[in-house]
Design an enzyme around this catalytic site. Sequence first.
Site, mmCIF file in Angstrom:
data_model
loop_
_atom_site.group_PDB
_atom_site.id
_atom_site.type_symbol
_atom_site.label_atom_id
_atom_site.label_comp_id
_atom_site.label_asym_id
_atom_site.label_seq_id
_atom_site.Cartn_x
_atom_site.Cartn_y
_atom_site.Cartn_z
ATOM 1 N N LYS A 1 17.972 -10.622 26.754
ATOM 2 C CA LYS A 1 17.727 -9.340 26.082
ATOM 3 C C LYS A 1 17.522 -8.242 27.125
ATOM 4 C CE LYS A 1 13.217 -8.876 27.220
ATOM 5 N NZ LYS A 1 12.720 -7.848 28.120
ATOM 6 N N ASP B 1 8.390 -12.578 23.630
ATOM 7 C CA ASP B 1 9.834 -12.318 23.512
ATOM 8 C C ASP B 1 10.600 -13.466 22.854
ATOM 9 O OD1 ASP B 1 9.486 -9.917 24.844
ATOM 10 O OD2 ASP B 1 10.045 -10.739 26.807
#
Length: 324
Positions: free
Chosen positions: A12, A153
């Site tokens: 990401k 995350d």
Amino acid sequence: MNQSVTVRVPAKINLQLAVGPLRPDGYHDLVTVFHAVDLCDEVTVTPAGKDSGQGAGKDSDSDADSVAVSGEGAAEVPADGDNLAVRAVRALRAKAGIAGNVRIRITKRIPVAAGMAGGSADAAGALVACDELWGTGLSAAELSALAAQLGSDVPFALLGGTAVGRGRGEQLSPLAGDSAAMYHWVLAYAEGGLSTPLVYKTLDQLRDGHDVPAPELSDELVEALRAGDPFRLGRALGNDLQAPALSLFPALNETLAAGRALGSLGALVSGSGPTCFFLARDAEHAASLAARMREAGACRSATVATGPAAGASVITTEDATRHG
Ligand code: C5P
């Protein structure tokens, strides 16, 4: 059944990372826009103690989970119980009431300690792989809650796409954008890594004595994504962790300056760094930008990636007992 399951899981970048004040639990409230890119690790799980035909060595230990890591930065990844993928397997086994250990193989392409959530990706990959292997029947919400316990995350690595993260980053809502829009990025890797807790701590020090407002989603960024407009998106990128990352890793100033000078539409430190990312107009522009970043020598290496990419997905399920 003795199957081997392989999952592909994306890195990401954060298109926006707004960081609020330090909370009593040591975390910070965030508003972040996560964006998954097609730079992926692969995680394979196989029941332990069974011959998968892939070689055995210390992996054949059937009394414990084992992990073997290869690829980008593999030497820096713990190959024991500290590995986040191993912790993910243990957490899922406890939650689902499963007996039996697994061998985990991780093929890394996502750089380590680079601000791209590579460790979180591997944990998400291990969750999805074991969920498939064991047929736990857990819902997506239950898997996401388990993921959040492993790291802020990890839930996004399950989800993929583009999503707003709140709380520690684990409370996700997918962001509707122009569904046809595909963005072309250049990722510039640095020599060495940065510790996420240290970057947050440095931010707190830089803010010492100042009132810190609650983080807010950037309307301009959301509009740019809705419109699928890379020029607007490039101008709307923002990261509160960039200043502390630059203070800890001043060479990144040159990396960002090089990308800007070479005509990127936007330039930002990724998460807590030290990877920097640059937005290009299209695939051709991204390829030439990456080549010129490499020539300029302002980073260890540079590669292209596109987003949004899918979250952790099973790519192969093989019968590990098959003997040809
Ligand atoms: O959740 P995760 O283990 O990935 O977080 C790593 C560290 O990053 C935390 O221990 C904390 O220091 C910092 N962090 C934070 N606020 C967040 C997410 C992470 O301060 N929202």
